[in-house]
Design an enzyme around this catalytic site. Structure first.
Site: not given
Length: 745
Positions: A262-266
Site C-alpha cells: 500500500s501507499d503510506w496510509g492508503a
C-alpha cells in the site's frame, strides 16, 4: 523442534552451510516456490499476520523465530531517502546516509534511451543495496495527463509505449542488486489534488491502451517484485486494494507473483483490503491514517483486526496464505538473497552516471541563430540571471526529497567550466522560495533577499545589457503548488513574475537563453522573443555540471520531450473536455469523493492535439541538436502477410552537420481505415542512433501485430483489423520526415 530450527538457522546465517537440519526455506539451491511453501508451513497465524504489515515507518518484521529477515523499504525513485526515526517522520540524525541524487524521471524519460534507464536503475539499486534496503519505492510511471499534476517530475511522460520501454530496464537494473523495484502508483494516480478521494471514471479501452501498458511491461517484462497501489479510487474502490486492478488484472491477467504494497496510509478498512489484493500495509499513524499512539502497528487494518477476523471465521486463512506467499517471495528475492552484490554509495561511478543521464536528458527546445553553444571566442562576458541558477533542488517536493552528498548548482557548474575563459556575472532577478529545508533535511542555503522586485529587475537588466550572452535560469521549484507531492499546480504560468522578467530581459539583450528548470511543461508566452530555450529538468547532484556540459557543447544535446509542451490548458484534453479536478460526490458508504470523468478517453497528449489539429508550443518527442539530421525514404513490405509475425521498416538517417550527435528516430503507426475511432498516429518504436558528421545509418524497426491493434472492450481483447496501415517516421510527433504504407492481412 523450535530450538533445532533456531540453531540450524543461526549456523546457516553465520557459515552459509546447509545440512540435514537446515529448513528448505533457507536453502537457496532449492526452487523458490518450494522454499516459500516450507516457510509458510512453519509459521503460526500470528507470524503470518505480522509479516504483512509494518513494524516501523519503513520496515516489516519478518519472522525472528525462523530467521526470516526484516524487510526494509526506502523512498525513491531518484535517490535513497535519508533515515528517519523508527516511529516518526523526523530525521534519525545519521551522518552516513547522504546519497547520490539522480535526475528526475522526466529527465530520464527525455533521454529516450533504455540503456540510460538500465544504468539509472543499476546505480540507484547499488545505493539502496549498500544501505541494506530490500525495496526501493519506485519508479513512478503514472501517465502525464495534465501539466498541473504536482508529481509529473517523478514520472516518465505521457506516452504508454515510451514509458514501457524505459521502465523495464530501470526495474531490471534495480533488481540486479537484490533490491526490489516497487512500481507505483498502480493505477490512475494522475493528479495530487484530492488524491485520497479522487475517483477517476475511465472506460476499459482507455484504461488498457493508455494507463496500463507501462505497468504491464514492468510486471511481465521487467518482472518487478513489488507494486505500490495509489491513494485514488477506481470505480468506487481504493486503488491499493482494488479488486479489478490487483486481482483481475495484475495477479490474474498478467499472472504476476509479486507483492502489492500500500501507499503510506492508503488503507481505509480491513474487509476490502483483505479481499482486494493488498499484500502489505504500510502507513503513518495508529491505523495508518490517523494520528495516535506510537508503535501502534498492531492496530493497522491488516494487523489485529485481520487476525481477529480469521479467528472468528469472518475471513479465510487461504487469502492470508496467498499474501504471505507473496511477501515471502519478496523476502527471499531481496533480504535473504545471499548472492546479491554489496552495492556502493556515492561512488565516482554513480556521480558519473548522474551527470551522463542528466546530459542525455537535457532538451534543446529552440536555438535560433546558433545562440548556443556558448562560444568563449564571441561570448566574452556571460550574464547568468535567475534564482534557479543558485537554488539547490534535491531537497523538497515530497517523498522524493533527498539528502544529497553534494549538489552542483547551475551557476557553479557554468563557472567550473568557463570561469577561466569567460567573465561570468550573476544577478538574482527574482525571489521565489528562499528556503531549503524539508522534513528535517536542509540544503544549508538561506536565499533570503529583501530587495523589491523593481530593484531586482533593474539589476538584472543592467547586467544583461552589458553582457554578450544572457542565460536566464528559472522555472519551477519543489514548493507546494509547483513540482511537489500532495498539491497540484494552479496554473501553467511561471511563478514569481518570471514571464514579465523574461520579456524585459529579451528587450534588454536579444542574445538570451532561457533554461527552464522543472519537471513539467510551462506556458511560454515569450517563446517568439527568446532565441534559445533549454528544458533543464531537476538533474540531481550533478545539475550544474550536466547543464554546463550541454550549454558549452561538451555534450551535444540529444534529449527529446517525453510529453507535449502545451501552449495553454485549452490544448489539454483533461481540461478542455474533462472536469479536472472532479466534482464532489458521495459513494455507497457515504464517503465524500471527487468523481473525475476522463472524457478525453484515449486522446491524451499528442493524440489529443493531433485529433484537434492544435499546435502546441513544442510537440511530443521534440528536441534539437547542435548538428542536423536528414531522413531518407522509409521502406516497408507492401504486405504484412497472415503467416508473418513481424515486418521490418528501414529508414536511412544522415548527420548533415559538422559535429557528432545523437538522434532519436521515432516510428508512429496510423490505421488508415478503422471501424473504431483511433488516434491519428501512435508511437510504436524508436531508436537512438549516434552519427559522425556525414555518416549515414540504416535505422531498422520491427513491428508485430500488437503494434497495429486496439483494445476492444466488448471482447476484452486486443484486435488488429486487416487493412491499410501507414508508418510515419519523424524527429518528433510534429516533425514527420518520411512515410510508408503497407497492407496487413
Amino acid at each position: 523442534m523450535k530450538r533445532i530450527i533456531a540453531a540450524a538457522t543461526l549456523g546457516f546465517l553465520l557459515t552459509g552451510a546447509v545440512n540435514a537440519e537446515t529448513p528448505v526455506y533457507l536453502d537457496e539451491t532449492k526452487p523458490l516456490e518450494e522454499r516459500v511453501e516450507d516457510a509458510l508451513s512453519r509459521m503460526t497465524l500470528r507470524e503470518k499476520i505480522n509479516i504483512i504489515h509494518a513494524q516501523s515507518k519503513f520496515s516489516a518484521p519478518g519472522v525472528p523465530r525462523l530467521g526470516i529477515a526484516e524487510l526494509w523499504t526506502t523512498d525513491g525513485p531518484m535517490g535513497v531517502r535519508p533515515e528517519v526515526l523508527w516511529d516518526e517522520w523526523e530525521q534519525a540524525g545519521w551522518t552516513n546516509d547522504s546519497c547520490t541524487a539522480f535526475p528526475s524521471l522526466t529527465a530520464l524519460a527525455a533521454t529516450w534511451d533504455p540503456e540510460m534507464a538500465l544504468l539509472y536503475g543499476k546505480s540507484i539499486g547499488e545505493e539502496a543495496r549498500f544501505r541494506n534496503k530490500s525495496v526501493l519505492l519506485g519508479p513512478g510511471i503514472n501517465v502525464y495527463r495534465t501539466p498541473l499534476n504536482g508529481r509529473n517530475f517523478e514520472y516518465m511522460g505521457e506516452d504508454p509505449y515510451l514509458i514501457s520501454q524505459m521502465v523495464v530496464p530501470y526495474v531490471q537494473g534495480v533488481q540486479s542488486n537484490g533490491v526490489a523495484a516497487c512500481v507505483k502508483h498502480f493505477a490512475l494516480n494522475n493528479n495530487e489534488i484530492n488524491r485520497h478521494t479522487s475517483n477517476p471514471i475511465v472506460d476499459d479501452r482507455t484504461l488498457y491502451e493508455i494507463y496500463l501498458p507501462g505497468f504491464k511491461a514492468a510486471a511481465t517484462e521487467g518482472e518487478a517484485w513489488s507494486f505500490m497501489g495509489g491513494y485514488n479510487l477506481f470505480r468506487g474502490e481504493h486503488a491499493s486494494y482494488n479488486p479489478i486492478l490487483m486481482n483481475q488484472i495484475l495477479k490474474g491477467e498478467w499472472d504476476w507473483d509479486g507483492a502489492v504494497i500500500s501507499d503510506w496510509g492508503a488503507v481505509h478498512d480491513t474487509k476490502t483490503a483483505v479481499s482486494g489484493g493488498l499484500d502489505m500495509e504500510f502507513g503513518s499513524w495508529t491505523d495508518g491514517l490517523s494520528n495516535g499512539a506510537s508503535n501502534a502497528y498492531d492496530n493497522y487494518f491488516l494487523a489485529q483486526p485481520y487476525l481477529e477476523g480469521i479467528q472468528n471465521g469472518t475471513y479465510s486463512e487461504d487469502e492470508l496464505n496467498d499474501k504471505v506467499r507473496r511477501v515471502l517471495r519478496l523476502t527471499f528475492r531481496t533480504a535473504m538473497n545471499r548472492n546479491k552484490p554489496w552495492g556502493s554509495m556515492g561512488s565516482d561511478e554513480h556521480i558519473a552516471a548522474a551527470r551522463q543521464i542528466g546530459g542525455e536528458g537535457v532538451v534543446l527546445l529552440k536555438n535560433e541563430n546558433q545562440t548556443l553553444p556558448i562560444n568563449p571566442a564571441k561570448h566574452k562576458k556571460v550574464a547568468v540571471i535567475g534564482e534557479n541558477a543558485i537554488k539547490k533542488m534535491t531537497v523538497g517536493g515530497g517523498s522524493s526529497s533527498l539528502k544529497a552528498r553534494h549538489e552542483i548548482t547551475p551557476l557553479d557548474g557554468i563557472k567550473n567550466r568557463l570561469g577561466e575563459e569567460v567573465e561570468i556575472v550573476y544577478a538574482r532577478g527574482y525571489v521565489g522560495d528562499p528556503s531549503g529545508e524539508y522534513n528535517g533535511v536542509s540544503t544549508g542555503q538561506d536565499l533570503t533577499d529583501n530587495r523589491t522586485p523593481e530593484e531586482l529587475t533593474a539589476e538584472a537588466v543592467e547586467v544583461a545589457k552589458d553582457a554578450d550572452l544572457v542565460i536566464f535560469i528559472g522555472g519551477l521549484n519543489k514548493s507546494d503548488h509547483q513540482d511537489a507531492e500532495d498539491s497540484d499546480r494552479e496554473t501553467m504560468s511561471l511563478p514569481y513574475n518570471q514571464d514579465e522578467l523574461i520579456e524585459t530581459l529579451a528587450a534588454a539583450n536579444p542574445n538570451l537563453v532561457m533554461v527552464n528548470i522543472s519537471g513539467t511543461g510551462v506556458a511560454m508566452p515569450w517563446v517568439n522573443k527568446v532565441p534559445a530555450i533549454v528544458q533543464g529538468w531537476y538533474l540531481g547532484s550533478e545539475t550544474g555540471n550536466a547543464l554546463a556540459d550541454v550549454l558549452t557543447g561538451d555534450v551535444n544535446p540529444s534529449g527529446k520531450l517525453p510529453y507535449t509542451y502545451y501552449a495553454s490548458l485549452d490544448q489539454v484534453g483533461a481540461h478542455k473536455l474533462g472536469e479536472y479536478p472532479g466534482h464532489k460526490s458521495v459513494d455507497a458508504l457515504g464517503n465524500e469523493v471527487y468523481d473525475m470523468p476522463y472524457n478525453e478517453g484515449i486522446f491524451v497528449g499528442y493524440r489529443f492535439t493531433d485529433k484537434n489539429k492544435l499546435t502546441p508550443t513544442f510537440p511530443f518527442g521534440h528536441g534539437l541538436s547542435y548538428t542536423t539530421f536528414a531522413y531518407g525514404d522509409a521502406t516497408a513490405p507492401k504486405i504484412f502477410a497472415k503467416g508473418d509475425d513481424k515486418i521490418e521498416v528501414v529508414v536511412p538517417v544522415t548527420n548533415t552537420g559538422d559535429r557528432k550527435g545523437k538522434e532519436t528516430v521515432q516510428l508512429y503507426v496510423r490505421d488508415v481505415k478503422s471501424s473504431v475511432e483511433r488516434p491519428v498516429k501512435e508511437l510504436k518504436s524508436f531508436k537512438k542512433v549516434e552519427l559522425n558528421p556525414g555518416e549515414t545509418k540504416d535505422v531498422k524497426f520491427e513491428l508485430d501485430r500488437s503494434d497495429l491493434s486496439y483494445f476492444d472492450a466488448d471482447k476484452h481483447d486486443w484486435v488488429m483489423e486487416p487493412g491499410e496501415f501507414e508508418v510515419l517516421i519523424g524527429a518528433s510527433a510534429g516533425d514527420i520526415r518520411s512515410k510508408a504504407k503497407f497492407k496487413a492481412e
